[in-house]
Every structure is written in structure tokens, then in C-alpha cells.
Design a protein around this motif. Structure first.
Motif, PDB file in Angstrom:
ATOM      1  N   UNK A 297       0.568  -1.506  -0.115  1.00 42.56           N
ATOM      2  CA  UNK A 297       0.212  -0.591  -0.294  1.00 42.56           C
ATOM      3  C   UNK A 297       0.810   1.041  -0.256  1.00 42.56           C
ATOM      4  N   UNK A 298       1.910   0.810   0.421  1.00 44.05           N
ATOM      5  CA  UNK A 298       2.469   2.069   0.951  1.00 44.05           C
ATOM      6  C   UNK A 298       3.499   2.105  -0.540  1.00 44.05           C
ATOM      7  N   UNK A 299       4.025   1.223  -0.881  1.00 51.15           N
ATOM      8  CA  UNK A 299       4.811   1.213  -1.846  1.00 51.15           C
ATOM      9  C   UNK A 299       3.432   2.807  -3.212  1.00 51.15           C
ATOM     10  N   UNK A 300       2.446   1.643  -4.039  1.00 47.43           N
ATOM     11  CA  UNK A 300       1.285   1.600  -4.187  1.00 47.43           C
ATOM     12  C   UNK A 300       1.009   3.858  -4.574  1.00 47.43           C
ATOM     13  N   UNK A 301       0.821   4.518  -2.919  1.00 45.83           N
ATOM     14  CA  UNK A 301       0.998   6.015  -2.806  1.00 45.83           C
ATOM     15  C   UNK A 301       1.497   5.973  -3.234  1.00 45.83           C
ATOM     16  N   UNK A 302       2.903   5.846  -2.816  1.00 46.54           N
ATOM     17  CA  UNK A 302       4.193   6.640  -2.886  1.00 46.54           C
ATOM     18  C   UNK A 302       4.454   6.464  -5.030  1.00 46.54           C
ATOM     19  N   UNK A 303       3.822   6.276  -5.620  1.00 41.98           N
ATOM     20  CA  UNK A 303       4.027   5.992  -6.851  1.00 41.98           C
ATOM     21  C   UNK A 303       2.920   6.500  -7.559  1.00 41.98           C
ATOM     22  N   UNK A 304       2.225   6.203  -7.113  1.00 40.26           N
ATOM     23  CA  UNK A 304       0.741   7.596  -7.529  1.00 40.26           C
ATOM     24  C   UNK A 304       0.736   9.029  -7.462  1.00 40.26           C
ATOM     25  N   UNK A 305       1.324   9.351  -6.055  1.00 41.82           N
ATOM     26  CA  UNK A 305       2.320  10.414  -5.712  1.00 41.82           C
ATOM     27  C   UNK A 305       2.759  11.015  -6.701  1.00 41.82           C
ATOM     28  N   UNK A 306       3.961  10.373  -7.065  1.00 43.19           N
ATOM     29  CA  UNK A 306       5.364  11.022  -7.693  1.00 43.19           C
ATOM     30  C   UNK A 306       5.348  11.185  -9.145  1.00 43.19           C
ATOM     31  N   UNK A 307       4.173  10.075  -9.971  1.00 39.66           N
ATOM     32  CA  UNK A 307       3.465  10.332 -11.003  1.00 39.66           C
ATOM     33  C   UNK A 307       2.979  11.519 -10.863  1.00 39.66           C
ATOM     34  N   UNK A 308       1.898  11.801 -10.189  1.00 38.42           N
ATOM     35  CA  UNK A 308       1.224  12.605 -10.217  1.00 38.42           C
ATOM     36  C   UNK A 308       1.436  14.199  -9.701  1.00 38.42           C
ATOM     37  N   UNK A 309       2.721  13.862  -8.940  1.00 43.94           N
ATOM     38  CA  UNK A 309       3.449  15.722  -8.674  1.00 43.94           C
ATOM     39  C   UNK A 309       3.994  15.712 -10.534  1.00 43.94           C
ATOM     40  N   UNK A 310       4.779  14.705 -11.114  1.00 38.99           N
ATOM     41  CA  UNK A 310       5.297  15.489 -12.096  1.00 38.99           C
ATOM     42  C   UNK A 310       4.399  16.137 -13.515  1.00 38.99           C
ATOM     43  N   UNK A 311       2.782  15.792 -13.309  1.00 37.95           N
ATOM     44  CA  UNK A 311       1.623  16.529 -13.859  1.00 37.95           C
ATOM     45  C   UNK A 311       1.597  17.919 -13.403  1.00 37.95           C
ATOM     46  N   UNK A 312       1.422  17.759 -12.052  1.00 35.11           N
ATOM     47  CA  UNK A 312       1.472  19.226 -11.377  1.00 35.11           C
ATOM     48  C   UNK A 312       2.385  19.938 -11.731  1.00 35.11           C
ATOM     49  N   UNK A 313       3.673  19.406 -11.873  1.00 37.87           N
ATOM     50  CA  UNK A 313       4.716  20.631 -12.232  1.00 37.87           C
ATOM     51  C   UNK A 313       4.359  20.407 -14.155  1.00 37.87           C
ATOM     52  N   UNK A 314       4.351  19.439 -14.952  1.00 35.85           N
ATOM     53  CA  UNK A 314       3.652  20.156 -16.335  1.00 35.85           C
ATOM     54  C   UNK A 314       2.950  21.655 -16.185  1.00 35.85           C
ATOM     55  N   UNK A 315       1.189  20.828 -15.446  1.00 40.29           N
ATOM     56  CA  UNK A 315       0.064  21.989 -15.368  1.00 40.29           C
ATOM     57  C   UNK A 315       0.899  23.643 -14.846  1.00 40.29           C
ATOM     58  N   UNK A 316       1.617  23.591 -13.936  1.00 41.17           N
ATOM     59  CA  UNK A 316       2.250  24.879 -13.539  1.00 41.17           C
ATOM     60  C   UNK A 316       2.928  25.552 -14.135  1.00 41.17           C
ATOM     61  N   UNK A 317       3.612  25.163 -15.215  1.00 41.47           N
ATOM     62  CA  UNK A 317       4.614  25.660 -16.239  1.00 41.47           C
ATOM     63  C   UNK A 317       3.785  25.635 -17.366  1.00 41.47           C
ATOM     64  N   UNK A 318       2.670  25.502 -17.305  1.00 43.06           N
ATOM     65  CA  UNK A 318       1.672  25.555 -18.864  1.00 43.06           C
ATOM     66  C   UNK A 318       1.965  24.521 -19.883  1.00 43.06           C
ATOM     67  N   UNK A 319       2.727  23.565 -19.498  1.00 43.21           N
ATOM     68  CA  UNK A 319       3.238  22.451 -20.782  1.00 43.21           C
ATOM     69  C   UNK A 319       2.337  21.581 -20.539  1.00 43.21           C
ATOM     70  N   UNK A 320       1.062  21.580 -19.556  1.00 41.08           N
ATOM     71  CA  UNK A 320       0.038  20.360 -19.574  1.00 41.08           C
ATOM     72  C   UNK A 320      -1.617  21.172 -19.601  1.00 41.08           C
ATOM     73  N   UNK A 321      -2.451  20.562 -19.586  1.00 42.46           N
ATOM     74  CA  UNK A 321      -3.909  20.831 -19.313  1.00 42.46           C
ATOM     75  C   UNK A 321      -4.963  20.033 -19.497  1.00 42.46           C
ATOM     76  N   UNK A 322      -4.653  19.254 -18.194  1.00 45.81           N
ATOM     77  CA  UNK A 322      -6.201  18.742 -18.170  1.00 45.81           C
ATOM     78  C   UNK A 322      -7.808  19.027 -18.101  1.00 45.81           C
ATOM     79  N   UNK A 323      -7.492  18.597 -19.841  1.00 45.34           N
ATOM     80  CA  UNK A 323      -9.092  18.966 -20.751  1.00 45.34           C
ATOM     81  C   UNK A 323     -10.106  18.716 -20.393  1.00 45.34           C
TER      82      UNK A 323
END
Length: 301
Positions: A107-133
Motif C-alpha cells: 500500500x505504501x509503495x502504491x501510494x508513493x508511486x501514484x504521488x510521484x507521477x501526479x507530482x510530475x503532472x502537477x509540475x507540467x500544469x504549473x509550467x503551462x506545458x500540460x492541461x487537464x482537458x
């Protein structure tokens, strides 16, 4: 305390019958991968069962991909474990399948994995290089099957690269050597993926290093197998982004990556081809290196 002190996992892995030159371990890992691929294609059967079923009109192309992928990774997982037990004479614990705290570690590993990739998406959204449509999800059994496929896929790749290869090399060489070599092989396993770039290569290597250190620090394969699976599932089926150049079924969200900033969002390779993931992995690896090995798994040298 040493960052890579000997643990109960290393001790269990040292029970292996052979301690080989590192290149031989790499060649064995590649051979196991090839055998698994041939087995998943049905080449060891009187006739190709996989081809028979996936060509039936009742099975859609999407389900055909699911079947092929699940069978391929399932064969890889089974063959790696079988080799370690029958040939190397290792116990399941010597591969990382420790029975204690399985649910907690997974469970801990699954939570960390989801959080890490979500953080990467968030960085893209903050930088304006990605958008949740849009929130585009419609319930489909296939998304649950993709989750199951990724659970097998993540564990299979971790058992091959970390459970077998890294721990085998660590029996004879320093930890940094084992981490570097298995991470390099993990990187090269993706060489045929579409959209691959030099930055994607770097990120794959960094992920291999992170996964290796995580396994060393936690002392079991459950956590990093879950982390790897969550990373891919969230990227592909939660955010709707390509996973290492591949599209995997329906997704909960639809994410659009800017074509003018592929250097940051990864473009055709998915997030792993961009600087956002580099930042996430460097920060995550730095934090992980500062965390001591769990006291409960330390072995007095």
C-alpha cells in the motif's frame, strides 16, 4: 549509518548457489526475458494458443493487447522466480518476497508511486506545458483489467532487474555497482519504445536507481513492485498520458501535452521523456538517500 548497510534481504540473497561475473548475470537476465517472451507467444506449446484466441472475432483489439501484455509479464514473473528458486537455489525471501507487512509495504509503495507521477503532472500544469482537458471516464471493465495488468507488469520488471539482477550482482560487487548495472539494463529494455529521447533514457536510468535504492532501504520487493505499477497505471489510466511511448486503454482524465514544450512534458514518449519527471526523480532519490535503512532489517556486519 551506512546508506547501503547489509540487510536481511542481502543475507537471504547470499544463499544463492552461484556468485558470477556481473556480465554473466546481465546475460542471464536477458535470456530470462527472451524465454518469457517466447513462452507468452505460445512457442513452447503444440500450437499457438495466444494467436488462436486473439484472432477470434469475439476478442477486440484492446482486449487482445491486454491478453498479450498480461501473459507476457506473467510469464516473465513466473520464469524469473522459477530460475531463482531452481537454479540459483534462492528462497522467495532471497528475491524480496518477504512475508512480513505485505499489505502495509504494498500500500505504501502504491501510494508513493501514484504521488510521484501526479507530482510530475502537477509540475507540467504549473509550467503551462500540460492541461487537464476533461473528466472523460466512463466505467469500463477494461480499466480494472489494465490495473491488474500493470500490477503484474510492475512486479515482473522489478523481480527481473532488482530482485534477480541487482541482488545477484550485489553478492559479489559493491552496492553502487549493482545499482548502476541493473538500472542501465532497465533503461535499455525500453530501447525499442516509440518516442524515445536522450532525456527519456536518463529518466529511465534514474527510475532504475530510485527503485534499486527503495528496495535496499525497505528490504522487500512488494513496495517497489507496487510503486512501479502505480506509476504506470496513474500515468496511463488516470491521466490519459502515454506510458513509455505506449497508450493503454481508457483513462479517468484527459490530459493534453503542449507540443511546443516536449522537452518538459515528454511529448510522444509520455512524461518519462521530459524534464518534469527528471525533477521528480532527482528530488525523490535525494530524499530516499537521506532516509536510513530500516532498523528491523539491518544485519550486523
Amino acid at each position: 549509518m551506512k546508506r547501503f548497510a547489509k540487510t536481511s534481504l542481502n543475507l537471504a540473497a547470499e544463499a544463492a548457489k552461484y556468485r558470477r561475473f556481473w556480465l554473466l548475470d546481465v546475460l542471464i537476465a536477458i535470456l530470462l526475458l527472451l524465454i518469457a517472451e517466447l513462452a507468452s507467444m505460445g512457442l513452447f506449446l503444440p500450437f499457438n494458443l495466444v494467436q488462436y484466441f486473439v484472432q477470434k472475432p469475439l476478442i477486440s483489439s484492446e482486449w487482445s493487447i491486454l491478453l498479450r501484455s498480461s501473459l507476457s509479464f506473467g510469464c516473465l514473473l513466473f520464469i524469473c522466480v522459477l530460475y531463482c528458486i531452481l537454479i540459483d537455489k534462492r528462497s522467495l525471501a532471497g528475491i524480496g518476497f518477504v512475508r512480513k507487512n505485505i499489505i502495509k509495504e504494498y500500500g505504501l509503495g502504491f501510494l508513493i508511486g501514484g504521488t510521484m507521477i501526479s507530482a510530475s503532472v502537477f509540475l507540467c500544469i504549473l509550467s503551462g506545458t500540460a492541461q487537464i482537458m476533461e473528466f472523460s471516464f466512463r466505467f469500463s471493465w477494461s480499466i480494472l483489467l489494465y490495473l491488474l495488468m500493470f500490477l503484474v507488469q510492475g512486479m515482473a520488471e522489478e523481480v527481473l532487474c532488482r530482485g534477480f539482477l541487482m541482488l545477484s550482482i550485489a553478492n559479489r560487487y559493491r552496492p553502487i555497482v549493482a545499482i548502476t548495472i541493473n538500472s542501465a539494463l532497465f533503461m535499455l529494455l525500453h530501447i525499442m519504445n516509440s518516442g524515445l529521447t536522450p532525456l527519456a533514457f536518463l529518466n529511465l536510468f534514474l527510475f532504475g536507481c530510485f527503485a534499486s535504492v527503495y528496495l535496499w532501504k525497505r528490504g522487500n520487493i512488494w513496495g517497489i513492485g507496487a510503486l512501479h505499477s502505480a506509476w504506470n497505471f496513474f500515468q496511463g489510466n488516470m491521466f490519459g498520458i502515454l506510458v513509455s511511448g505506449n497508450a493503454f486503454g481508457p483513462s479517468v482524465l484527459s490530459t493534453e501535452l503542449s507540443e511546443s514544450a516536449v522537452w518538459f512534458n515528454g511529448g510522444a514518449f509520455g512524461l518519462e521523456g521530459g524534464l518534469a519527471v527528471t525533477i521528480t526523480l532527482v528530488i525523490s532519490l535525494s530524499i530516499l538517500l537521506l532516509i536510513p535503512v530500516r532498523k528491523s532489517i539491518l544485519v550486523n556486519s
